[in-house]
Motif scaffolding. Structure first.
Motif, PDB file in Angstrom:
ATOM      1  N   TYR A  82       0.793  -1.231   0.000  1.00  0.00           N
ATOM      2  CA  TYR A  82       0.000   0.000   0.000  1.00  0.00           C
ATOM      3  C   TYR A  82       0.826   1.281   0.000  1.00  0.00           C
ATOM      4  CZ  TYR A  82      -4.197   2.744   0.798  1.00  0.00           C
ATOM      5  OH  TYR A  82      -5.239   3.615   0.658  1.00  0.00           O
ATOM      6  N   GLN A 101       0.191  12.003   0.414  1.00  0.00           N
ATOM      7  CA  GLN A 101       0.307  10.656   0.981  1.00  0.00           C
ATOM      8  C   GLN A 101       1.742  10.389   1.420  1.00  0.00           C
ATOM      9  OE1 GLN A 101      -1.562   7.720  -1.501  1.00  0.00           O
ATOM     10  NE2 GLN A 101      -1.352   6.092   0.014  1.00  0.00           N
ATOM     11  N   MET A 237     -20.300   4.785  -3.383  1.00  0.00           N
ATOM     12  CA  MET A 237     -20.407   5.680  -2.227  1.00  0.00           C
ATOM     13  C   MET A 237     -21.807   6.248  -2.049  1.00  0.00           C
ATOM     14  SD  MET A 237     -18.150   6.377   0.025  1.00  0.00           S
ATOM     15  CE  MET A 237     -16.762   5.329   0.337  1.00  0.00           C
ATOM     16  N   ASP A 277      -7.995   9.164  -6.584  1.00  0.00           N
ATOM     17  CA  ASP A 277      -8.454   9.597  -5.258  1.00  0.00           C
ATOM     18  C   ASP A 277      -7.972  11.011  -4.951  1.00  0.00           C
ATOM     19  OD1 ASP A 277      -9.831   7.230  -4.357  1.00  0.00           O
ATOM     20  OD2 ASP A 277      -7.877   6.266  -4.290  1.00  0.00           O
TER      21      ASP A 277
ATOM     22  N   PHE B 152     -17.760  -1.858   4.457  1.00  0.00           N
ATOM     23  CA  PHE B 152     -17.247  -1.662   3.101  1.00  0.00           C
ATOM     24  C   PHE B 152     -17.031  -0.191   2.781  1.00  0.00           C
ATOM     25  CE2 PHE B 152     -16.824  -1.609  -1.440  1.00  0.00           C
ATOM     26  CZ  PHE B 152     -15.852  -2.576  -1.583  1.00  0.00           C
ATOM     27  N   ILE B 153     -17.862   0.698   3.333  1.00  0.00           N
ATOM     28  CA  ILE B 153     -17.625   2.129   3.123  1.00  0.00           C
ATOM     29  C   ILE B 153     -16.245   2.494   3.675  1.00  0.00           C
ATOM     30  CG2 ILE B 153     -18.332   4.451   3.821  1.00  0.00           C
ATOM     31  CD1 ILE B 153     -21.224   3.533   3.647  1.00  0.00           C
ATOM     32  N   ILE B 155     -13.580   0.492   4.064  1.00  0.00           N
ATOM     33  CA  ILE B 155     -12.525  -0.069   3.223  1.00  0.00           C
ATOM     34  C   ILE B 155     -12.388   0.725   1.923  1.00  0.00           C
ATOM     35  CG2 ILE B 155     -11.946  -2.082   1.813  1.00  0.00           C
ATOM     36  CD1 ILE B 155     -13.048  -3.809   4.111  1.00  0.00           C
ATOM     37  N   ASN B 156     -13.526   1.110   1.366  1.00  0.00           N
ATOM     38  CA  ASN B 156     -13.547   1.848   0.106  1.00  0.00           C
ATOM     39  C   ASN B 156     -13.022   3.274   0.285  1.00  0.00           C
ATOM     40  OD1 ASN B 156     -14.062   1.941  -2.569  1.00  0.00           O
ATOM     41  ND2 ASN B 156     -16.284   1.998  -2.416  1.00  0.00           N
ATOM     42  N   ALA B 157     -13.440   3.914   1.367  1.00  0.00           N
ATOM     43  CA  ALA B 157     -13.146   5.333   1.544  1.00  0.00           C
ATOM     44  C   ALA B 157     -11.734   5.586   2.026  1.00  0.00           C
ATOM     45  CB  ALA B 157     -14.141   5.954   2.534  1.00  0.00           C
ATOM     46  N   LYS B 158     -11.092   4.585   2.627  1.00  0.00           N
ATOM     47  CA  LYS B 158      -9.751   4.826   3.164  1.00  0.00           C
ATOM     48  C   LYS B 158      -8.787   5.263   2.058  1.00  0.00           C
ATOM     49  CE  LYS B 158      -7.447   0.398   2.523  1.00  0.00           C
ATOM     50  NZ  LYS B 158      -8.343  -0.144   1.483  1.00  0.00           N
ATOM     51  N   ASP B 159      -9.002   4.729   0.827  1.00  0.00           N
ATOM     52  CA  ASP B 159      -8.094   5.064  -0.270  1.00  0.00           C
ATOM     53  C   ASP B 159      -8.186   6.545  -0.627  1.00  0.00           C
ATOM     54  OD1 ASP B 159      -7.332   2.410  -0.372  1.00  0.00           O
ATOM     55  OD2 ASP B 159      -8.933   1.905  -1.799  1.00  0.00           O
ATOM     56  N   ALA B 160      -9.416   7.080  -0.625  1.00  0.00           N
ATOM     57  CA  ALA B 160      -9.588   8.498  -0.918  1.00  0.00           C
ATOM     58  C   ALA B 160      -8.912   9.343   0.159  1.00  0.00           C
ATOM     59  CB  ALA B 160     -11.063   8.850  -1.016  1.00  0.00           C
ATOM     60  N   ASN B 162      -6.499   8.402   2.296  1.00  0.00           N
ATOM     61  CA  ASN B 162      -5.048   8.230   2.279  1.00  0.00           C
ATOM     62  C   ASN B 162      -4.419   8.926   1.084  1.00  0.00           C
ATOM     63  OD1 ASN B 162      -5.062   6.701   4.609  1.00  0.00           O
ATOM     64  ND2 ASN B 162      -5.307   4.779   3.509  1.00  0.00           N
ATOM     65  N   GLY B 163      -5.083   8.841  -0.083  1.00  0.00           N
ATOM     66  CA  GLY B 163      -4.545   9.475  -1.281  1.00  0.00           C
ATOM     67  C   GLY B 163      -4.399  10.972  -1.089  1.00  0.00           C
ATOM     68  N   ALA B 164      -5.324  11.555  -0.332  1.00  0.00           N
ATOM     69  CA  ALA B 164      -5.275  12.998  -0.086  1.00  0.00           C
ATOM     70  C   ALA B 164      -4.456  13.333   1.148  1.00  0.00           C
ATOM     71  CB  ALA B 164      -6.690  13.541   0.065  1.00  0.00           C
ATOM     72  N   ILE B 166      -5.208  12.724   4.142  1.00  0.00           N
ATOM     73  CA  ILE B 166      -6.053  12.996   5.311  1.00  0.00           C
ATOM     74  C   ILE B 166      -6.140  11.780   6.221  1.00  0.00           C
ATOM     75  CG2 ILE B 166      -8.326  13.862   6.029  1.00  0.00           C
ATOM     76  CD1 ILE B 166      -8.693  14.671   3.012  1.00  0.00           C
ATOM     77  N   GLY B 167      -5.930  10.584   5.633  1.00  0.00           N
ATOM     78  CA  GLY B 167      -6.115   9.333   6.360  1.00  0.00           C
ATOM     79  C   GLY B 167      -5.288   9.230   7.629  1.00  0.00           C
ATOM     80  N   ASN B 171      -8.804   8.545  10.351  1.00  0.00           N
ATOM     81  CA  ASN B 171      -8.708   7.138   9.976  1.00  0.00           C
ATOM     82  C   ASN B 171     -10.099   6.509   9.961  1.00  0.00           C
ATOM     83  OD1 ASN B 171      -8.112   4.495   9.557  1.00  0.00           O
ATOM     84  ND2 ASN B 171      -6.948   4.192  11.449  1.00  0.00           N
ATOM     85  N   LEU B 173     -11.013   3.694   9.320  1.00  0.00           N
ATOM     86  CA  LEU B 173     -11.045   2.312   9.814  1.00  0.00           C
ATOM     87  C   LEU B 173     -11.079   2.270  11.342  1.00  0.00           C
ATOM     88  CD1 LEU B 173      -8.311   0.863   7.427  1.00  0.00           C
ATOM     89  CD2 LEU B 173     -10.768   0.856   7.080  1.00  0.00           C
TER      90      LEU B 173
END
Lengths: 333, 218, 50
Positions: A82, A101, A237, A277, B152-153, B155-160, B162-164, B166-167, B171, B173
């Motif tokens: 990741y 990131q 979403m 993203d 699932f939201i 798991i799905n949203a963590k990428d957005a 983290n990519g920005a 903000i994760g 967090n 999760l």
């Protein structure tokens, strides 16, 4: 801007004022909204598809579970490669010089192979001599040997047979892997892995980062999500399980994931599927800022004047002058 | 007003600028006297159902908060195991849907009326911020459901996130973090900004029709 | 309500029936609000000006 600093009295000078009961209006609105909410709640209830546990995953799809665990050891899962904030195995997303990131570093460190497979097995190897010896063989071997075993095991897995919840592969040189995997599967099916992955040495638990990442690496949960139209490429979403409305207000954010350049590998101006993203968060931030600044953006702020919709809303004001009816006489604003 | 005058004269024995309390009260009296906060009259052009969307949004928010307080009091697992809990969760769910529906209708209405004219731009801008924070509040609510949807939201949203970048701070999760934000900080933010929004609307009153005094941007 | 719903697929657009109903309902409600007469009692208007 002449009305900027004016008091309400000056602003409304000469305007005909009519009785209007705001508090009564609020009371009626409270009653109406409450009644509507009660009727909808009573008639339709609310969505609640039960959570998936690692136990239900290992019980329902043992082969997917074992394949995922083997992939964790091989470092080929999503979480293993990741990058930040979990590890340094991946580059992370960036757009030109913008790479938040990377900037924030590895703040939630997770070593997938160790966290999801080796450590839980170690804890379970207490009073299990067979597992302890398999684990020791694994850990005493060099990476090259481990790689050969994993490679052979992963190639055999697609043809594995599942009987009574156990996964069996054809005979081959897999080293200690079959023993390790059979034990991990057993621990998971019994529900112990659910506990082991959240414990982290604490008694009270509120952080599910590890089990969610592990389940996200597998195909079982995402398969269920795909059926429920929840995945990213399905406008997931804004969708909800069952026949319920979802977060429709996320339609614009979700839409960008379905269109160029965010669906394309080549992309445009460096924006592509790989950094979608980041690109979409930046785009939505800009669009939201633009919405907030509409009062100052020429063109956008003029559209309401060009469209005659306001003439419907204020039709009393724009109604033609009728001398006989004093009640709708033209105002002297 | 007579009371205010007598108090002012009573305080005039010392320099007027000395009392912060007096200055604050005078500022409030000047900018938001009670007859502006709760007027019993409106300009005659206030006569359309489009004006009603704002108050219905507030009403829906009240029900969101009321049902949310009950759910919070009983804890995050209650509604999965209790029929009464499920009912309050349903009330919460549908009130949120109504809140967003009427908030967006209010936004459409204000856009077509160009409600930001005549010194009301800040009111519009705070409205947009309320919309943004409401989206975030709803999102943390979906993550706090403790069901498959929430899993699932996350798991799905963590990428957005983290990519920005903000994760790291946000967090998705981490249930504890999302739940805390959802039941405490974010609702306080929405409510406080809604109060500010209403005060700003009442301070200036409703905007005059377009072209009452020149263009939409005047 | 827990049974899966129908999804409509037009080009890149994929939308569920309930989401479509919500959005269509909002447009309809807005249109009604624009044209429906707003009740005002005649007595509310006593001709007073500010």
């Amino acid at each position: 801007m002449k009305s900027m600093g004016a008091t309400q009295e000056e602003y409304y000078r000469g305007v005909r004022m009519i009785r209007y009961d705001l508090v009564k209006e609020l009371a009626i609105a409270l009653g109406a909204a409450g009644l509507l909410g009660l009727v909808l709640a009573a008639a339709f209830s609310s969505p609640d598809v039960p959570q998936v546990t690692i136990a239900t995953w290992a019980q329902s799809d043992p082969l997917d579970f074992v394949t995922t665990a083997a992939d964790e050891l091989a470092g080929s899962t999503t979480s293993a490669g990741y990058g930040n904030p979990y590890n340094t195995a991946g580059e992370g997303q960036s757009w030109g010089p913008i790479g938040p990131q990377k900037w924030f570093g590895t703040r939630i460190p997770i070593d997938s192979a160790n966290a999801f497979v080796i450590q839980p097995l170690q804890r379970a190897s207490f009073s299990n001599a067979n597992l302890a010896s398999a684990l020791k063989t694994w850990q005493d071997s060099d990476a090259d040997q481990q790689g050969k075993w994993l490679d052979a095991y992963s190639k055999a897995l697609p043809d594995a047979t599942v009987t009574d919840g156990n996964v069996a592969v054809v005979a081959g040189d897999y080293g200690p892997l079959p023993v390790m995997m059979a034990n991990l599967l057993g621990i998971a099916q019994a529900g112990a892995l659910d506990g082991l992955l959240v414990s982290g040495g604490h008694f009270y638990q509120t952080d599910y980062t590890q089990p969610l990442l592990f389940m996200g690496d597998g195909g079982y949960l995402s398969g269920l999500a795909d059926q429920a139209h929840l995945t990213g490429s399905q406008w997931g979403m804004m969708n909800e399980t069952g026949s319920y409305p979802g977060q429709t207000w996320l339609w614009l954010y979700t839409m960008w994931y379905q269109v160029f350049p965010f669906t394309s590998d080549d992309g445009f101006l460096g924006l592509n599927a790989g950094n979608a993203d980041l690109g979409i968060i930046i785009l939505m931030t800009l669009l939201t800022t633009a919405l907030a600044l509409v009062p100052f953006i020429p063109g956008l702020r003029d559209v309401p004047r060009w469209l005659p919709i306001h003439r419907l809303i204020w039709r009393r004001y724009y109604a033609p002058r009728r001398s006989s009816a004093s009640r709708i006489e033209a105002p002297q604003l | 007003m007579a009371v205010a005058t007598s108090v002012e004269s009573a305080g005039s024995s010392q320099p007027e600028s000395a009392s912060w309390t007096l200055k604050l009260r005078q500022a409030i009296d000047r900018h938001l006297p009670m007859d502006h906060l709760l007027p019993d009259r409106q300009p005659y052009f206030v006569g359309s159902w489009v004006y009603v969307f704002g108050v219905v949004t507030i009403a829906a928010l009240v029900w969101v908060v009321v049902s949310g307080v009950v759910l919070t009091f009983m804890g995050p697992q209650w509604w999965h195991v209790s029929g009464v809990g499920r009912f309050f969760n349903s009330l919460h769910f549908w009130s949120v849907q109504l809140f967003f529906i009427f908030m967006v209708l209010h936004l459409w209405g204000q856009y077509f009326m160009a409600g930001w004219r005549h010194g009301r731009a800040a009111t519009w801008m705070i409205g947009v911020v309320i919309f943004g924070i409401s989206v975030l509040t709803a999102f943390t609510g979906y993550l706090s459901q403790q069901n498959f949807d929430a899993q699932f939201i996350a798991i799905n949203a963590k990428d957005a996130m983290n990519g920005a970048g903000i994760g790291v701070f946000f967090n998705v999760l981490n249930f504890g973090q999302m739940y805390g934000l959802h039941v405490m900080l974010l609702p306080i933010g929405v409510t406080a900004l809604v109060v500010a929004h209403i005060v700003m609307v009442r301070t200036r009153g409703v905007v005059k029709p377009i072209d009452a005094e020149g263009g939409a941007q005047s | 309500m827990d049974t899966p719903t129908t999804y409509f697929h037009w080009g890149f657009i994929l939308i569920s029936t309930p989401n479509l109903l919500v959005i269509a309902g909002m447009v309809v409600l807005f249109a009604i609000a624009l044209v429906a007469p707003f009740p005002h009692a005649e007595a509310d208007d006593d001709g007073r000006r500010n």
